[in-house]
Enzyme design. Sequence first.
Site, PDB file in Angstrom:
ATOM      1  N   PHE A  27       0.660  -1.153  -0.030  1.00 34.60           N
ATOM      2  CA  PHE A  27       0.154   0.086  -0.109  1.00 34.60           C
ATOM      3  C   PHE A  27       0.841   1.143   0.147  1.00 34.60           C
ATOM      4  CE2 PHE A  27      -1.748   3.601   1.856  1.00 34.60           C
ATOM      5  CZ  PHE A  27      -3.038   3.673   1.911  1.00 34.60           C
ATOM      6  N   GLU A  28       0.646   2.109  -1.057  1.00 37.16           N
ATOM      7  CA  GLU A  28       1.679   3.308  -1.023  1.00 37.16           C
ATOM      8  C   GLU A  28       0.746   4.399  -1.917  1.00 37.16           C
ATOM      9  OE1 GLU A  28       5.974   3.261  -1.449  1.00 37.16           O
ATOM     10  OE2 GLU A  28       5.436   3.910  -3.430  1.00 37.16           O
ATOM     11  N   ILE A  29       0.682   5.465  -1.385  1.00 39.20           N
ATOM     12  CA  ILE A  29       0.227   6.571  -2.049  1.00 39.20           C
ATOM     13  C   ILE A  29       1.445   7.696  -2.233  1.00 39.20           C
ATOM     14  CG2 ILE A  29      -1.629   8.079  -2.674  1.00 39.20           C
ATOM     15  CD1 ILE A  29      -3.548   6.734  -0.738  1.00 39.20           C
TER      16      ILE A  29
END
Length: 386
Positions: free
Chosen positions: A267-269
Amino acid sequence: MLLPRSPLVRYVLLAASILSIYALMHTNYDRASQLLNRMRRPARYQRPISYKPGDPKPVNACFAILARNQDWRSLRESMKQMEDRFNHQFNYPYVFLNDKPFSEEFKNMTRSMTQADVYYGQIAQEHWSYPEWIDKEKAAEKRKEMEEKGVMYGGSESYRHMCRFESGLFFKHPLMQQFDYYWRIEPGIEYRCDINYDPFLFMKERRIKYGWTIAIYELMDTVPTLWNSVKKFVAQHPETIPEYNSQWWVSRDNGTSYNGCHFWSNFEIADLSFYRSEQYSKFFEFLDREGGFFYERWGDAPVHSIAAALFLQKEEVHWFDDIGYYHPGWQHCPSGDTWLTNRCTCDPKDKSKTITNAGWGKCSHEWKLLPDTPAGQRKALPNQFH
Ligand SMILES: Nc1nc2c(ncn2[C@@H]2O[C@H](COP(=O)(O)OP(=O)(O)OP(=O)(O)O)[C@@H](O)[C@H]2O)c(=O)[nH]1
Ligand SMILES: *[C@@H]1O[C@H](CO)[C@@H](O)[C@H](O)[C@H]1NC(C)=O
Ligand SMILES: *[C@@H]1O[C@H](CO)[C@@H](O)[C@H](O)[C@H]1NC(C)=O
Ligand SMILES: [Mg+2]
């Protein structure tokens, strides 16, 4: 309801309430708009405006998914979650990348999960192969050693290409050039709460560069010399390190050693300008020359995280504490009001999976112990929009 019977009295009361709200708006705008908002929609369940697939989006952003052709089944699960919990309201496009050509089956099976635009790209050979300075025989020996030691994915060659690509190359793909922000998705993940706002816009409005939801400790057998290389880089490029950063979170002894804390990058924004910066490019190129992507098994998660900790201020990194997320192994499950209003389906008390203040997930909670950047020095903007 105790309403006065006379229509005249009712109208007078109604007019008086409207007048008092407008009077309040002139004296205390925030309070008045809160009141108006509460009258307009139920507090329990909110859905923002919808954006159709072709509409201009609030942020020029995409989902990016690295996948193999056989991953389509578990990707349909991931996409269903993403669409139902968030993207049906926004229709942000998806970019799929693969080291091999995508099959028609893969395209059909993923395209049919969303109304949003989808793009399929193949990765350039030089982004998924050995750089000329790598000794392939030495790399093969090291893989064998790590496999014998039982290190997770220690014997896998493709996993290493994947980690190198995700560390420093994915954002260079031609299909990614058109985007300013991205959100990573993997096969088999779950979104376990509604996301009733736009995390891309949240970040853009505040100039946040990096967003995460789970942080854990690294398997140190995969990165035995990573921190030594980082120290060499810092010594050679001291100008890339700002005075206020989040180094404490990855090194509690003032830079002597790495404690293994990293944002779990499945998960990475991120604001892609962070990865495209000269600072990050120099950092990745330096690490690439050190050889640890092949002689050890450096993951993209510690590489991204150490860069974020060294190059960014605390306020430029955001813990999406309100997003319920699961990747096989661990979950982050919000508690309290968020759990109720965002229709979470995870169990925050499930100790076997949920990251807590102790054990593997301790790093997440320790993020909150980082000292704030002094007010006059902050690059991120304060919470002025939400
Ligand atoms: N095209 C392609 N994608 C890959 C390859 N290996 C991994 N990926 C993708 O890279 C991402 C990370 O790989 P994963 O296998 O999920 O690795 P992980 O998350 O560390 O471990 P698990 O999810 O527990 O297997 C996923 O999106 C995979 O689909 C590969 O050889 N080719
Ligand atoms: C993919 O979809 C197209 C168009 O609907 C169809 O012609 C084709 O047979 C499908 N291929 C596979 C492998 O499912
Ligand atoms: C930490 O290290 C830096 C540079 O290596 C040094 O200037 C500083 O005094 C050290 N701080 C502490 C608290 O030891
Ligand atoms: Mg995975």
